[in-house]
Motif scaffolding. Structure first.
Motif, PDB file in Angstrom:
ATOM      1  N   ASN A 177      71.273  18.263 -76.547  1.00 39.24           N
ATOM      2  CA  ASN A 177      71.000  17.710 -75.357  1.00 39.24           C
ATOM      3  C   ASN A 177      70.567  16.353 -75.688  1.00 39.24           C
ATOM      4  O   ASN A 177      69.400  16.096 -74.985  1.00 39.24           O
ATOM      5  N   THR A 178      71.113  15.417 -76.526  1.00 38.51           N
ATOM      6  CA  THR A 178      70.532  14.070 -76.971  1.00 38.51           C
ATOM      7  C   THR A 178      71.564  12.920 -76.798  1.00 38.51           C
ATOM      8  O   THR A 178      72.708  13.131 -77.248  1.00 38.51           O
ATOM      9  N   CYS A 179      71.015  11.800 -76.744  1.00 41.99           N
ATOM     10  CA  CYS A 179      71.943  10.711 -76.707  1.00 41.99           C
ATOM     11  C   CYS A 179      70.973   9.537 -77.478  1.00 41.99           C
ATOM     12  O   CYS A 179      69.685   9.587 -77.357  1.00 41.99           O
ATOM     13  N   PRO A 180      71.601   8.185 -77.459  1.00 39.73           N
ATOM     14  CA  PRO A 180      70.579   7.167 -77.964  1.00 39.73           C
ATOM     15  C   PRO A 180      69.454   6.833 -77.181  1.00 39.73           C
ATOM     16  O   PRO A 180      68.433   6.457 -77.773  1.00 39.73           O
ATOM     17  N   VAL A 181      69.659   7.257 -75.935  1.00 40.22           N
ATOM     18  CA  VAL A 181      68.495   6.627 -75.000  1.00 40.22           C
ATOM     19  C   VAL A 181      67.206   7.902 -75.164  1.00 40.22           C
ATOM     20  O   VAL A 181      66.263   7.210 -75.371  1.00 40.22           O
ATOM     21  N   CYS A 182      67.539   9.108 -75.152  1.00 41.64           N
ATOM     22  CA  CYS A 182      66.527  10.115 -75.413  1.00 41.64           C
ATOM     23  C   CYS A 182      65.975  10.116 -76.614  1.00 41.64           C
ATOM     24  O   CYS A 182      65.164  10.817 -77.077  1.00 41.64           O
ATOM     25  N   LEU A 183      67.040   9.696 -77.790  1.00 42.01           N
ATOM     26  CA  LEU A 183      66.528   9.772 -79.022  1.00 42.01           C
ATOM     27  C   LEU A 183      65.474   8.551 -79.409  1.00 42.01           C
ATOM     28  O   LEU A 183      65.081   8.417 -80.559  1.00 42.01           O
TER      29      LEU A 183
ATOM     30  N   SER B  22      70.571  16.141 -64.844  1.00 41.93           N
ATOM     31  CA  SER B  22      70.567  15.250 -65.983  1.00 41.93           C
ATOM     32  C   SER B  22      69.256  14.710 -66.199  1.00 41.93           C
ATOM     33  O   SER B  22      68.417  14.659 -65.428  1.00 41.93           O
ATOM     34  N   LYS B  23      68.798  13.977 -67.241  1.00 41.34           N
ATOM     35  CA  LYS B  23      67.436  13.583 -67.581  1.00 41.34           C
ATOM     36  C   LYS B  23      67.298  12.338 -66.992  1.00 41.34           C
ATOM     37  O   LYS B  23      68.032  11.751 -65.863  1.00 41.34           O
ATOM     38  N   LEU B  24      65.949  11.903 -66.968  1.00 44.88           N
ATOM     39  CA  LEU B  24      65.383  10.850 -65.931  1.00 44.88           C
ATOM     40  C   LEU B  24      66.294   9.334 -66.408  1.00 44.88           C
ATOM     41  O   LEU B  24      66.243   8.872 -65.463  1.00 44.88           O
ATOM     42  N   PHE B  25      66.329   9.165 -67.700  1.00 43.33           N
ATOM     43  CA  PHE B  25      67.004   7.849 -67.857  1.00 43.33           C
ATOM     44  C   PHE B  25      68.364   7.711 -68.702  1.00 43.33           C
ATOM     45  O   PHE B  25      68.846   6.770 -69.134  1.00 43.33           O
ATOM     46  N   CYS B  26      69.013   8.947 -69.046  1.00 46.77           N
ATOM     47  CA  CYS B  26      70.370   9.095 -69.379  1.00 46.77           C
ATOM     48  C   CYS B  26      70.976  10.092 -68.806  1.00 46.77           C
ATOM     49  O   CYS B  26      70.452  10.940 -67.982  1.00 46.77           O
ATOM     50  N   SER B  27      72.060  10.611 -69.161  1.00 43.92           N
ATOM     51  CA  SER B  27      72.999  11.503 -68.302  1.00 43.92           C
ATOM     52  C   SER B  27      73.060  12.865 -69.348  1.00 43.92           C
ATOM     53  O   SER B  27      73.748  13.705 -68.848  1.00 43.92           O
ATOM     54  N   CYS B  28      72.160  12.954 -70.246  1.00 43.31           N
ATOM     55  CA  CYS B  28      72.079  14.317 -71.101  1.00 43.31           C
ATOM     56  C   CYS B  28      71.623  15.496 -69.996  1.00 43.31           C
ATOM     57  O   CYS B  28      70.928  15.166 -69.206  1.00 43.31           O
ATOM     58  N   ALA B  29      72.165  16.736 -70.558  1.00 40.69           N
ATOM     59  CA  ALA B  29      71.962  17.827 -69.823  1.00 40.69           C
ATOM     60  C   ALA B  29      70.320  18.201 -69.645  1.00 40.69           C
ATOM     61  O   ALA B  29      69.859  17.887 -70.812  1.00 40.69           O
TER      62      ALA B  29
HETATM   63 ZN   LIG Z   1      70.269  11.482 -73.378  1.00 42.93          ZN
END
Ligand SMILES: [Zn+2]
Length: 489
Positions: free
Chosen positions: A36-42, A19-26
């Protein structure tokens, strides 16, 4: 006037976390854009980063393996800049208190002849200024679908993928030294299992700072940053070009501009991209959404104790335990997967030298021509060892073994099966072979008489006739010995 180049290298390596450095996206490469995105990495307002502890563990591994001191407290910082693929308008990185500092690596470098072969080996020590953790940015796509001639796309799958940045001291004076260091660094990261080292997919990227100065002087010349180079060989070419370009400018009393240039492989030259930013242009400040990263001595020492055998150690061991020449040991330890394959084959076959020869010869050749990977090799180490045992036990000749190997590679069969299917087993029975020789002698009385009256080169004729009769299956050493005994009468 004679000039000297001064080169510093910055390597970005993607960590192999799930998963990514600051969120659980693959983090997986090749997913459909923005999947592979979520509010954190967006970078949506109000989303909060949570640090991935696996990424921290990997960064600590890399820092320790590269001889760095790991800080008990390091600080994440915002690096502010605008780019369409950077939705937050800043990148979370580390600035004045990075995770690791003051490292050094000992690199096997060497003088090479015109063919690029090392003629004299030397060990060189290069300093590492710092190693820090940061997140990757997304990707802007200008090529691809037809309508993108007019439109650019942004893919944020890579946004937030963990990276380590390894910054070297300006310790390199030639493109070859830089190449050797990068190859070494890549190998260490592969051995640690923290980066897959795949340059085509961008898992490993390198930028270089290059300047030249009159040889023997102290102050650095104006440095130029070379970016966008996607292989170590291209980087070497880019450095050679850039060193030559700067020397030419200075020789004509010109001034080298501080700027960022990119390597254009098609034209074989570097081209200006933009004038170089200074650190203060990024307005670094501590990341308010993340606490300081604290690492206890116990945790650091636990990681140190779990470090695997690194490439240099393995190289030394291959040379001392298996009695391999340096060049062979270097080739066989180039990736941990290849080194593991070799060791398994050497142990199971009981023949380290033959194992090395097969792996560097037929196996490497087969992998290359089928674009295969040692990790998914159709001939596993245990089967190659089985083939070597067959040869060593006299079951087949070395020449037959080549055919058997090709079949094994193509079909994935066991060596014994291929031998049986092709009827390739070797005739080692002395009586059986002697009987064939007797038949050949009776069938060729004239040649036999000539041989016995002194035409010794007819020995080859008889050997050939027996091989023909046995369809090449006679054990060559046994055949030789028997002919020497039977032919003279
Ligand atoms: Zn994310």
């Amino acid at each position: 006037m004679e000039y000297e180049a001064v080169i510093g290298l910055e390597v970005h390596a993607q960590l192999r976390t799930r998963s990514k450095l600051f969120c659980s996206c693959a983090t997986q490469f090749g997913a459909s854009p923005n999947a592979n995105t979520c509010p954190v990495c967006l970078g949506l307002p109000g989303a909060l980063p949570v640090l991935n502890s696996e990424a921290v563990a990997m960064a600590v591994r890399a820092a320790l393996a590269l001889g760095c001191t790991v800080r008990p407290v390091s600080i994440f910082a915002r690096k502010n800049y605008f780019y369409p693929d950077l939705p937050k308008g800043y990148q979370i990185s580390q600035f004045d208190r990075p995770l690791g500092e003051h490292g050094k690596v000992c690199v096997l470098s060497g003088e090479r002849n015109e063919d690029g072969r090392i003629v004299r080996r030397t060990e060189k020590v290069f300093g590492i200024t710092r190693l820090h953790l940061e997140e990757d940015a997304g990707k802007s796509l200008h090529g691809g679908p037809a309508e993108s001639d007019e439109t650019s796309y942004v893919d944020l799958n890579r946004s937030g993928v963990p990276l380590i940045e390894v910054v070297s001291e300006p310790d390199f004076h030639s493109s070859q030294e830089a190449y050797d260091y990068l190859t070494h660094l890549r190998k260490v990261l592969l051995y640690l299992g923290v980066c897959d080292g795949n340059m085509e997919e961008g898992s490993l990227r390198c930028d270089a700072n290059v300047s030249v100065r009159p040889r023997g002087t102290c102050p650095f010349g104006t440095k130029v940053e070379v970016k966008n180079v996607n292989s170590f060989r291209f980087l070497q070419k880019a450095l050679d070009y850039e060193i030559g370009r700067q020397i030419a400018v200075l020789s004509e009393s010109g001034r080298v501009l501080q700027e960022t240039r990119s390597w254009d492989e098609a034209q074989g030259c570097t081209l200006p991209m933009r004038s170089k930013e200074e650190a203060h242009d990024y307005r670094y400040f501590p990341e308010p959404d993340l606490p300081p990263l604290e690492l206890s001595t116990e945790r650091i020492e636990l990681v140190r104790a779990s470090l695997p055998e690194l490439p240099d150690r393995r190289l030394d061991r291959f040379m001392s335990v298996y009695q391999l020449p340096a060049d062979d040991a270097l080739q066989l330890t180039s990736t941990p997967a290849l080194a593991d394959y070799y060791e398994e084959c050497a142990h199971l076959s009981g023949n380290p030298h033959s194992s090395a020869a097969w792996i560097m010869g037929d196996l490497t050749h087969a992998l290359k021509s089928s674009d295969g990977d040692i990790c998914a090799c159709p001939v596993p180490a245990a089967r190659l060892a089985g083939l070597i045992r067959l040869i060593d036990g006299g079951g087949i000749s070395g020449k037959m073994a080549k055919t058997v190997f090709e079949e094994m590679y193509a079909t994935g069969e066991l060596p014994e099966r291929v031998v049986a299917r092709l009827g390739l087993s070797q005739i080692n029975d002395e009586d059986a072979l002697a009987a064939v020789i007797q038949r050949v002698m009776s069938a060729n009385p004239r040649q036999l008489a000539e041989y016995r009256s002194g035409r010794e080169k007819l020995f080859g004729f008889f050997a050939g006739q027996v091989m023909k009769e046995t369809r090449g299956q006679a054990n060559p050493q046994l055949l030789n010995a028997l002919l020497q005994r039977l032919l003279p009468g």
